[in-house]
Design an enzyme around this catalytic site. Structure first.
Site, PDB file in Angstrom:
ATOM      1  N   ASP A  23       0.515  -1.068  -0.382  1.00 21.10           N
ATOM      2  CA  ASP A  23       0.138  -0.343  -0.001  1.00 21.10           C
ATOM      3  C   ASP A  23       0.611   1.309   0.042  1.00 21.10           C
ATOM      4  O   ASP A  23       1.017   2.366  -1.203  1.00 21.10           O
ATOM      5  CB  ASP A  23      -0.371   0.252   1.483  1.00 21.10           C
ATOM      6  CG  ASP A  23      -2.353  -0.653   1.364  1.00 21.10           C
ATOM      7  OD1 ASP A  23      -2.588  -1.201   0.220  1.00 21.10           O
ATOM      8  OD2 ASP A  23      -2.687  -1.660   2.338  1.00 21.10           O
ATOM      9  N   ARG A 107       0.556   4.391  17.780  1.00 25.00           N
ATOM     10  CA  ARG A 107      -0.620   5.140  16.867  1.00 25.00           C
ATOM     11  C   ARG A 107       0.178   6.676  17.376  1.00 25.00           C
ATOM     12  O   ARG A 107      -0.273   7.414  16.511  1.00 25.00           O
ATOM     13  CB  ARG A 107      -1.557   4.783  16.285  1.00 25.00           C
ATOM     14  CG  ARG A 107      -2.318   3.829  15.641  1.00 25.00           C
ATOM     15  CD  ARG A 107      -0.772   3.410  14.733  1.00 25.00           C
ATOM     16  NE  ARG A 107      -1.807   2.326  14.284  1.00 25.00           N
ATOM     17  CZ  ARG A 107      -0.310   1.641  12.893  1.00 25.00           C
ATOM     18  NH1 ARG A 107       0.421   1.650  12.933  1.00 25.00           N
ATOM     19  NH2 ARG A 107      -0.866   0.561  12.259  1.00 25.00           N
ATOM     20  N   ASP A 136      -7.230   3.153  12.789  1.00 22.94           N
ATOM     21  CA  ASP A 136      -6.109   3.240  12.870  1.00 22.94           C
ATOM     22  C   ASP A 136      -6.247   5.026  12.223  1.00 22.94           C
ATOM     23  O   ASP A 136      -5.339   5.544  12.778  1.00 22.94           O
ATOM     24  CB  ASP A 136      -4.940   2.823  12.216  1.00 22.94           C
ATOM     25  CG  ASP A 136      -4.717   1.097  13.164  1.00 22.94           C
ATOM     26  OD1 ASP A 136      -4.489   1.670  14.571  1.00 22.94           O
ATOM     27  OD2 ASP A 136      -4.937   0.116  12.567  1.00 22.94           O
ATOM     28  N   SER A 186      -3.712  -8.709   6.320  1.00 27.03           N
ATOM     29  CA  SER A 186      -2.942  -7.447   7.211  1.00 27.03           C
ATOM     30  C   SER A 186      -2.866  -7.296   8.415  1.00 27.03           C
ATOM     31  O   SER A 186      -3.235  -7.820   8.886  1.00 27.03           O
ATOM     32  CB  SER A 186      -4.203  -6.486   6.774  1.00 27.03           C
ATOM     33  OG  SER A 186      -3.778  -5.054   7.083  1.00 27.03           O
TER      34      SER A 186
END
Ligand code: ARG
Length: 433
Positions: A23, A107, A136, A186
């Protein structure tokens, strides 16, 4: 707000949070073209490459091959453990009772570091590889907006509308190397845990395939021998293992390795995301689970029952805030203050038994423990006066007992009224015959 999405058509410089995966690799090219930008990339090292630290060099090389102006790899492991993982342990942070927030707590840290780089390089927009469906994006965006309201956030995955197959085509067109392994799922990894989504995992009615796990050994094939470990806490923070002082990052790594060996920390969870979707998540969180279990046990030992029940509510609220991306909310500071006060006395040692996927506390000790054997013992030597029960129980149960009796009296009266009504109807029937 009158505009959703990017405000400009051209950005001079963009900082991309770069993982080296498909990605974000496609994103480098896409951002260069779409916004005519110079691309800077940033990879945070929060321990995601347990087995192979040389991966960071590979990621950097890949970034430069794709035409990036400057790449940053920043080692944030220590900060991650001290400022994010330890508070999670102090808060017994298990979202919906099971998920130890391993991805969630990384994060805000990554976002804050990205802002520092963006400011240093005078970059006006930060891009990241989150979809519009997960948590996220919330965690990144809320943190960036709070710390740097003037920096724009770009989310190419929302803009470009490419499926995985199209991304692969796009990648081969631009000569972006595609790694074969782990294409199915993922994955997000860091020192505190690994999460996997997609493919077969999207079917909650199917057991997660063995290949969706990567860190832990299969519990039924893990060692046949029990292993005991002892964790030493000071003020709620783990500082030692098996009677040895150990630094924060090494402690997590060591527990990770021991936990993986015994198949500990596999979680298969139907999760409620902040945006409202339910999703099936598979986690491997050996160190997190061991530490939270041990901490929770010791905390319970040193706190009163009132502290324990209130702390559980605070912990849950803290966990939800962090899960839902609101790390910056002032409520968290207030909850942290409470959590830290509670943890002042969480000092002591917890012994755990590890065996084929389970990690159970077997004993604990603390100078602050509220347990008193002289009171609790069933031996005749006990100093607890059992005769107090004669006075205590009637008072303790007083209101409940009255409430129970009132409820029953009303039920009885209502029953009688009903019987009266039936009698009248019957009487009327006979009279009218
Ligand atoms: N559901 C977890 C969370 O919101 C993990 C998400 C991780 N992302 C991934 N690509 N596997 O914290």
């Amino acid at each position: 707000m009158n505009q959703l999405g990017p405000k400009k058509d051209v950005y001079d410089k963009i900082l991309l949070m770069y993982s080296g995966g498909l990605d974000t690799s496609c994103m480098i090219k896409w951002l260069q073209e779409k916004y005519k930008s110079k691309i800077y990339t940033f990879t945070a090292d929060i321990g995601q490459e347990f087995a192979d630290p040389s991966r960071f060099e590979e990621i950097e090389e890949k970034a430069y091959d794709l035409g990036v102006i400057k790449h940053y790899t920043v080692d944030l492991k220590e900060e991650f453990v001290k400022e994010y993982i330890f508070p999670t342990i102090k808060a017994n942070g298990l979202y919906q009772g099971v998920y130890p927030l391993s991805t969630a707590v990384g994060r805000p840290l990554i976002a804050i570091e990205a802002i520092k780089i963006a400011k240093r390089e005078k970059i006006e927009a930060i891009a990241h590889g989150c979809t519009g469906k997960g948590n996220d994006q919330i965690r990144f965006n809320v943190t960036i907006r709070a710390y740097a309201p003037n920096i724009e956030i770009l989310q190419p995955l929302i803009e470009w509308n490419m499926g995985r197959d199209e991304e692969i085509k796009y990648a081969s067109f631009y000569g972006i190397p595609i790694k074969k392994q782990n294409q199915k799922y993922s994955i997000d990894e860091n020192l505190f845990g690994r999460s996997a989504e997609c493919d077969t995992l999207e079917h909650p009615e199917i057991e997660p395939p063995e290949d969706s796990y990567d860190w832990t050994s299969t519990p039924e094939y893990s060692p046949d021998t029990v292993e005991y470990i002892q964790i030493h806490f000071e003020k709620g923070v783990p500082v030692g293992l098996n009677n040895e002082k150990i630094n924060s990052v090494d402690l997590i790594r060591k527990l990770h390795n021991i936990g993986c060996k015994h198949g500990i920390g596999r979680i298969n969870h139907m999760e409620d995301r902040a945006i409202g979707l339910k999703s099936r998540e598979v986690y491997e969180v050996p160190a997190a689970l061991i530490l939270i279990k041990a901490h929770k046990d010791l905390e319970k030992y040193v706190c009163t029952k009132h502290e324990n029940s209130f702390k559980a509510m605070v912990d849950q609220r803290w966990t939800e805030l962090v899960y839902e991306g609101l790390w910056v909310d002032p409520l968290k500071d207030a909850l942290d203050a409470f959590i830290n006060i509670m943890n002042e006395k969480v000092t002591g040692k917890v012994k755990m038994k590890l065996y084929k996927g389970s990690a159970n506390v077997v004993s604990r000790e603390s100078p602050y423990g509220l347990y008193d054997i002289n009171l609790a013992t069933y031996d005749t030597s006990s100093t607890f006066n059992q005769k107090f029960s004669y006075g205590f129980i009637p008072l303790w149960g007083l209101q409940s007992q009255i409430g129970f009796q009132v409820k029953n009296t009303i039920k009885k009266l209502e029953g009688e009224k009903l019987n009266k009504k039936i009698e009248i109807i019957e009487y009327e029937k006979i009279r009218n015959q």
